[in-house]
Design a protein around this motif. Structure first.
Motif, PDB file in Angstrom:
ATOM      1  N   GLU A  38       0.811  -1.225   0.000  1.00 36.51           N
ATOM      2  CA  GLU A  38       0.000   0.000   0.000  1.00 36.51           C
ATOM      3  C   GLU A  38       0.840   1.269   0.000  1.00 36.51           C
ATOM      4  O   GLU A  38       0.378   2.328  -0.396  1.00 36.51           O
ATOM      5  CB  GLU A  38      -0.950  -0.023   1.196  1.00 36.51           C
ATOM      6  CG  GLU A  38      -2.029  -1.072   1.001  1.00 36.51           C
ATOM      7  CD  GLU A  38      -3.255  -0.808   1.838  1.00 36.51           C
ATOM      8  OE1 GLU A  38      -3.236   0.171   2.619  1.00 36.51           O
ATOM      9  OE2 GLU A  38      -4.215  -1.590   1.719  1.00 36.51           O
ATOM     10  N   SER A  39       2.098   1.132   0.454  1.00 35.63           N
ATOM     11  CA  SER A  39       2.961   2.317   0.529  1.00 35.63           C
ATOM     12  C   SER A  39       3.469   2.754  -0.839  1.00 35.63           C
ATOM     13  O   SER A  39       4.068   3.821  -0.971  1.00 35.63           O
ATOM     14  CB  SER A  39       4.153   2.001   1.435  1.00 35.63           C
ATOM     15  OG  SER A  39       4.853   0.889   0.904  1.00 35.63           O
ATOM     16  N   LEU A  40       3.263   1.942  -1.858  1.00 33.32           N
ATOM     17  CA  LEU A  40       3.796   2.283  -3.186  1.00 33.32           C
ATOM     18  C   LEU A  40       3.035   3.459  -3.779  1.00 33.32           C
ATOM     19  O   LEU A  40       1.819   3.413  -3.933  1.00 33.32           O
ATOM     20  CB  LEU A  40       3.666   1.067  -4.121  1.00 33.32           C
ATOM     21  CG  LEU A  40       4.219   1.239  -5.539  1.00 33.32           C
ATOM     22  CD1 LEU A  40       5.743   1.389  -5.518  1.00 33.32           C
ATOM     23  CD2 LEU A  40       3.823   0.046  -6.413  1.00 33.32           C
ATOM     24  N   PRO A  41       3.749   4.565  -4.113  1.00 36.98           N
ATOM     25  CA  PRO A  41       3.044   5.703  -4.713  1.00 36.98           C
ATOM     26  C   PRO A  41       2.361   5.259  -6.012  1.00 36.98           C
ATOM     27  O   PRO A  41       2.994   4.576  -6.824  1.00 36.98           O
ATOM     28  CB  PRO A  41       4.165   6.708  -5.008  1.00 36.98           C
ATOM     29  CG  PRO A  41       5.305   6.296  -4.130  1.00 36.98           C
ATOM     30  CD  PRO A  41       5.184   4.814  -3.967  1.00 36.98           C
ATOM     31  N   PRO A  42       1.081   5.647  -6.219  1.00 32.86           N
ATOM     32  CA  PRO A  42       0.330   5.140  -7.377  1.00 32.86           C
ATOM     33  C   PRO A  42       0.643   5.899  -8.649  1.00 32.86           C
ATOM     34  O   PRO A  42      -0.246   6.460  -9.278  1.00 32.86           O
ATOM     35  CB  PRO A  42      -1.124   5.344  -6.951  1.00 32.86           C
ATOM     36  CG  PRO A  42      -1.075   6.558  -6.082  1.00 32.86           C
ATOM     37  CD  PRO A  42       0.268   6.533  -5.376  1.00 32.86           C
ATOM     38  N   GLU A  43       1.908   5.960  -8.999  1.00 33.76           N
ATOM     39  CA  GLU A  43       2.239   6.702 -10.215  1.00 33.76           C
ATOM     40  C   GLU A  43       2.910   5.794 -11.235  1.00 33.76           C
ATOM     41  O   GLU A  43       3.464   4.750 -10.912  1.00 33.76           O
ATOM     42  CB  GLU A  43       3.130   7.907  -9.895  1.00 33.76           C
ATOM     43  CG  GLU A  43       4.469   7.534  -9.300  1.00 33.76           C
ATOM     44  CD  GLU A  43       5.312   8.764  -9.015  1.00 33.76           C
ATOM     45  OE1 GLU A  43       4.740   9.851  -8.817  1.00 33.76           O
ATOM     46  OE2 GLU A  43       6.540   8.629  -8.992  1.00 33.76           O
ATOM     47  N   TYR A  79       9.518  -3.486  -6.306  1.00 30.61           N
ATOM     48  CA  TYR A  79       9.032  -4.802  -6.749  1.00 30.61           C
ATOM     49  C   TYR A  79       9.521  -5.899  -5.804  1.00 30.61           C
ATOM     50  O   TYR A  79      10.687  -5.914  -5.410  1.00 30.61           O
ATOM     51  CB  TYR A  79       9.528  -5.091  -8.172  1.00 30.61           C
ATOM     52  CG  TYR A  79       9.194  -6.487  -8.645  1.00 30.61           C
ATOM     53  CD1 TYR A  79       7.886  -6.837  -8.950  1.00 30.61           C
ATOM     54  CD2 TYR A  79      10.189  -7.465  -8.746  1.00 30.61           C
ATOM     55  CE1 TYR A  79       7.575  -8.116  -9.370  1.00 30.61           C
ATOM     56  CE2 TYR A  79       9.882  -8.750  -9.165  1.00 30.61           C
ATOM     57  CZ  TYR A  79       8.571  -9.072  -9.474  1.00 30.61           C
ATOM     58  OH  TYR A  79       8.261 -10.347  -9.871  1.00 30.61           O
ATOM     59  N   ASP A  80       8.622  -6.807  -5.473  1.00 30.59           N
ATOM     60  CA  ASP A  80       8.951  -7.920  -4.577  1.00 30.59           C
ATOM     61  C   ASP A  80       9.013  -9.205  -5.414  1.00 30.59           C
ATOM     62  O   ASP A  80       7.978  -9.695  -5.883  1.00 30.59           O
ATOM     63  CB  ASP A  80       7.857  -8.020  -3.502  1.00 30.59           C
ATOM     64  CG  ASP A  80       8.050  -9.228  -2.591  1.00 30.59           C
ATOM     65  OD1 ASP A  80       8.900 -10.097  -2.900  1.00 30.59           O
ATOM     66  OD2 ASP A  80       7.318  -9.310  -1.580  1.00 30.59           O
ATOM     67  N   PRO A  81      10.222  -9.757  -5.615  1.00 32.29           N
ATOM     68  CA  PRO A  81      10.356 -10.933  -6.492  1.00 32.29           C
ATOM     69  C   PRO A  81       9.497 -12.121  -6.041  1.00 32.29           C
ATOM     70  O   PRO A  81       8.940 -12.824  -6.883  1.00 32.29           O
ATOM     71  CB  PRO A  81      11.843 -11.285  -6.415  1.00 32.29           C
ATOM     72  CG  PRO A  81      12.513 -10.028  -5.980  1.00 32.29           C
ATOM     73  CD  PRO A  81      11.527  -9.305  -5.108  1.00 32.29           C
TER      74      PRO A  81
END
Lengths: 358, 113
Positions: A15-20, A28-30
């Motif tokens: 959820e912390s990933l900026p939505p851009e 990215y989480d492998p």
């Protein structure tokens, strides 16, 4: 009516990933990626079992929303693991690709998949021009020329050179050629006047997406008129409509869930970048200008209980003339799988059997 | 369909163009027996929008003539040179310059040295 399931790999970003767009690749989480791709195959086994005719995959880059930058790789992976379902690439982005390479890979894929391939060729969304440094103003022309080159590479019996406007090759002679002869069912995707005319001239199908029935019908009507001008009549299966569907036990529940969905598009470009892209890009629906970039969330066309949705699909068939529905049963960017699986189950049990003969 | 053969001496392109040979006239197919004996490097140019006999004739030339190259000019009809003059001139001039070597790309792709 044929039914296709739009598979987007369903990677759940933190959820912390900026939505851009582009999304920061370092986030990215492998392991999550590997889980998403495993889940894709498990889900598609169920989709096949439910009786869907096609699974569709698309090409999008630089964000977790649709984790399939190479639809060819997605399709090869799916073809190796599922036995019956037709795999629709809707589709490779032609203007930033090497068309000869695409022709080779699609032919190879059709052969590996035992002739289970459907191909949609398209220009791509506006942001995708940034992915491989494509001039948006040239995207339309490159799509047409690239598609024509792919068709010729599939069918031309002698080695040939291509003296194009945007592409030049002195030596083309692809091996293998497609298993389906002369080539897999192919669609030119898009609502523009140019895409419709191109599809009609080359006797290809036409694919439209997301817009309201009446608006999409302007494009499919124009396509049918152009087909008549070129002396042929497309079948219902020549028209694909991609749309979002929100199916629930009751209309009330479906609308309540729709109200909870985000109303803005996920992973959008920063305003300065977006404006620069929009200024260089031009789009239309059967000749009528439309914005190049959709800033809101994609609309959900089919909403309600099974009875309501069956009726909406009947109208879609009548108004757009689509013989193939390509569906997301949950917003493509969502990694929340529970509503998706419930939607699939309900669709398979209470909608699919009733729309077969529409 | 237009077939172009290069000069063996160092004539100008204009003179070479003057020696253009029409092996196949409209309404006639290529004659494979006769074409098989044509060993001179030959370029056959055909428009992608040519709906006449030219594409089939071009393929026939490519299949029958041991040193023939077939090039399609995108969005040209039967009058290739008039409809896509730049594209036509580039490929013909390149062929006349380099003969069969014209298949090897020589224009640099380097962006920043």
């Amino acid at each position: 009516m044929k039914v296709s399931f739009f598979e987007t790999a369903r990677y759940l970003p933190p959820e912390s990933l900026p939505p851009e767009w582009p999304a920061a690749a370092g986030a990215y989480d492998p392991e999550a990626g590997a889980r998403a791709y495993r889940g894709m195959i498990e889900r598609l086994r169920y989709v096949e079992e439910l009786g869907f005719d096609w699974v569709s995959v698309s090409e999008h880059h630089y964000s977790p929303r649709i984790l399939t930058p190479s639809p060819i790789v997605s399709a090869a992976f799916i073809a190796a693991r599922l036995e019956r379902i037709t795999i629709a690439l809707l589709g490779p982005i032609v203007p930033h690709s090497n068309p000869v390479r695409l022709a080779e890979e699609l032919a190879m894929l059709d052969t590996l998949a035992g002739g289970r391939l459907v191909v949609g060729l398209l220009r791509g969304t506006a942001n995708e021009a940034l992915t491989y440094d494509l001039n948006p103003a040239e995207a339309r022309e490159r799509t047409d020329e690239g598609t024509e080159l792919i068709l010729r590479a599939w069918t031309e019996p002698q080695p040939f050179g291509w003296q194009g406007r945007h592409f030049q090759y002195r030596t083309v002679s692809i091996w293998p050629r497609p298993l389906q002869q002369p080539h897999p069912p192919t669609y030119a995707l898009g609502t523009s006047r140019e895409a419709c005319e191109f599809a009609a001239r080359h006797r290809l199908g036409c694919g439209v997406s997301y817009g309201p029935f009446e608006v999409m019908a302007r494009a499919t009507r124009y396509y049918r008129e152009q087909c008549a001008r070129h002396g042929w009549e497309p079948s219902a299966e020549h028209v694909v409509y991609r749309a979002n569907m929100l199916l629930a036990e009751t209309d009330d529940e479906a609308h309540a869930r729709l109200a909870r969905q985000p109303d803005r598009a996920p992973f959008t470009m920063r305003p300065g970048v977006r404006d620069a892209v929009a200024a260089a890009d031009a789009r239309n629906i059967a000749g009528q200008a439309r914005p190049a970039i959709v800033t809101g969330a994609l609309p959900t066309t089919f909403v309600g209980s099974p009875d309501t949705v069956v009726e909406q699909i009947r109208r879609c068939r009548e108004v757009i003339g689509a013989g193939v529905l390509d569906l997301s049963l949950h917003p493509p960017g969502s990694g929340d799988l529970e509503p998706l699986m419930r939607g699939l189950e309900l669709f398979g049990a209470k909608v699919l059997p009733r729309i077969r003969n529409l | 369909v237009t077939a172009v053969t290069p000069t063996t001496s160092r004539e100008s392109h204009v003179e070479a163009e003057g020696r253009r040979v029409r092996y196949v006239e409209a309404g006639q197919g290529p004659n494979p027996g006769r074409l098989a004996g044509v060993t001179v490097p030959t370029l056959v140019v055909c428009g992608t929008r040519d709906e006449g006999v030219a594409p089939a004739a071009g393929r026939g030339c490519r299949a029958s003539m041991p040193n023939c190259h077939l090039v399609f000019v995108y969005e040209a009809g039967p009058a290739v040179g008039a409809e896509r003059p730049e594209a036509y001139a580039e490929v013909v001039a390149d062929f006349l310059d380099r003969h069969e070597g014209f298949v090897v790309r020589r224009t640099p792709a380097l962006i920043h040295p």
